[in-house]
Design a protein around this motif. Structure first.
Motif, PDB file in Angstrom:
ATOM      1  N   TYR A 111       0.844  -1.187   0.018  1.00  0.00           N
ATOM      2  CA  TYR A 111      -0.058   0.023   0.129  1.00  0.00           C
ATOM      3  C   TYR A 111       0.927   1.140   0.091  1.00  0.00           C
ATOM      4  CZ  TYR A 111      -3.170   3.775   1.755  1.00  0.00           C
ATOM      5  OH  TYR A 111      -3.884   4.582   1.931  1.00  0.00           O
ATOM      6  N   PHE A 112       1.778   1.231   0.901  1.00  0.00           N
ATOM      7  CA  PHE A 112       2.700   2.476   1.054  1.00  0.00           C
ATOM      8  C   PHE A 112       3.729   2.604   0.095  1.00  0.00           C
ATOM      9  CE2 PHE A 112       0.935   3.175   5.233  1.00  0.00           C
ATOM     10  CZ  PHE A 112       0.613   4.673   5.034  1.00  0.00           C
ATOM     11  N   ASP A 128       3.152   2.781  -3.252  1.00  0.00           N
ATOM     12  CA  ASP A 128       2.342   3.752  -4.130  1.00  0.00           C
ATOM     13  C   ASP A 128       2.509   5.097  -3.553  1.00  0.00           C
ATOM     14  OD1 ASP A 128       2.011   1.234  -5.669  1.00  0.00           O
ATOM     15  OD2 ASP A 128       0.013   0.990  -4.893  1.00  0.00           O
ATOM     16  N   ILE A 129       2.066   5.193  -2.284  1.00  0.00           N
ATOM     17  CA  ILE A 129       2.099   6.421  -1.660  1.00  0.00           C
ATOM     18  C   ILE A 129       3.234   7.218  -1.512  1.00  0.00           C
ATOM     19  CG2 ILE A 129       1.278   7.681   0.422  1.00  0.00           C
ATOM     20  CD1 ILE A 129      -1.120   5.940   0.380  1.00  0.00           C
ATOM     21  N   LYS A 130       4.402   6.421  -1.132  1.00  0.00           N
ATOM     22  CA  LYS A 130       5.600   6.996  -0.798  1.00  0.00           C
ATOM     23  C   LYS A 130       6.078   7.643  -2.100  1.00  0.00           C
ATOM     24  CE  LYS A 130       8.050   3.794   0.806  1.00  0.00           C
ATOM     25  NZ  LYS A 130       9.171   2.883   1.598  1.00  0.00           N
ATOM     26  N   ASN A 131       5.975   6.868  -3.152  1.00  0.00           N
ATOM     27  CA  ASN A 131       6.464   7.271  -4.452  1.00  0.00           C
ATOM     28  C   ASN A 131       5.658   8.387  -5.262  1.00  0.00           C
ATOM     29  OD1 ASN A 131       8.771   5.378  -3.899  1.00  0.00           O
ATOM     30  ND2 ASN A 131       7.753   3.611  -5.093  1.00  0.00           N
ATOM     31  N   ALA A 132       4.565   8.916  -4.748  1.00  0.00           N
ATOM     32  CA  ALA A 132       3.859   9.635  -5.362  1.00  0.00           C
ATOM     33  C   ALA A 132       4.610  11.053  -5.291  1.00  0.00           C
ATOM     34  CB  ALA A 132       2.436   9.728  -4.967  1.00  0.00           C
ATOM     35  N   GLU A 133       5.443  11.568  -6.291  1.00  0.00           N
ATOM     36  CA  GLU A 133       6.046  12.883  -6.227  1.00  0.00           C
ATOM     37  C   GLU A 133       5.285  13.873  -6.518  1.00  0.00           C
ATOM     38  OE1 GLU A 133       8.698  13.700  -5.111  1.00  0.00           O
ATOM     39  OE2 GLU A 133       9.298  11.748  -4.839  1.00  0.00           O
ATOM     40  N   ILE A 134       4.573  14.334  -5.519  1.00  0.00           N
ATOM     41  CA  ILE A 134       3.610  15.346  -5.641  1.00  0.00           C
ATOM     42  C   ILE A 134       4.190  16.688  -5.111  1.00  0.00           C
ATOM     43  CG2 ILE A 134       1.541  16.324  -4.371  1.00  0.00           C
ATOM     44  CD1 ILE A 134       0.638  13.335  -4.332  1.00  0.00           C
TER      45      ILE A 134
END
Lengths: 107, 107
Positions: A96-97, A99-105
């Motif tokens: 789950y994380f 995907d979230i960690k790698n979201a370069e927002i």
DNA sequence: ATCTAATGACGCAAACATACGACATAGTCC
DNA sequence: GGACTATGTCGTATGTTTGCGTCATTAGAT
């Protein structure tokens, strides 16, 4: 009123795991079991600053999700970590994380 | 009645993080924000199968812990992941579970 | 200035979690 | 068997979470 079942099963499962970790007493229990590797039983109650029955209930929660196992040994019960199950949940968590960690927002 | 403060601060912090993740709606929100990387605002309410005010409350929880940020943009509000803070909590999480995973318990 | 849209804050009800004392059960020791 | 010990279960009080309707606020459109 509870609408949890309206969400993806994997999210529900991760939420159940998180909820199980959402009390410092339960985190302390897991830590204690990991350190005192001999799987000692109700010394847990002595170690945790809560009443015996309260600790018993937290143990029940952990057992319900499968994070720990309890084996009867005469009068005592030996609790210990269910490492396989824990690793299983950790995999779900990491998946789950990732995907979230790698979201370069950028905002 | 709440005795959480009787525990180590690091356990309390991890418990707060876990509690924040302990509802599938909040997990779904984080996932949505990670995927729709444009930090779009209240489309979140459309995406989550709950009333608008309920979603707003979940957003508040996430903001309270610092997992997301909200920036006002005219009439709308742009929510987005606070990746630094998330990584901070994940480090705490991993530190805790490293000890537990590596406990080679035989029982 | 007035209308509309997006949003948060407030307040309530139902459900759930936490903490614990009192009781029940089941194994040990004499 | 009877006393004792370790432990779980039940009931209950209090606190917290969830879900949502209603209201207030603020920004943009007419």
């Amino acid at each position: 009123m509870n609408k949890s079942e309206h969400f993806e099963e994997s999210l529900q499962e991760l939420a159940r795991f998180s909820r199980c970790l959402a009390h410092p007493a339960r985190l302390a229990i897991l830590k204690f079991l990991a350190e005192s590797r001999t799987c000692i039983s109700g010394d847990i109650s002595d170690y945790i600053p809560l009443g015996r029955t309260t600790v018993s209930q937290h143990l029940k929660e952990l057992r319900k999700l499968g994070l720990i196992k309890g084996e009867i040994d005469g009068l005592k019960i030996n609790y210990c970590l269910n490492c396989d199950e824990i690793r299983e949940y950790l995999r779900l968590f990491e998946k789950y994380f990732d995907d979230i960690k790698n979201a370069e927002i950028t905002c």
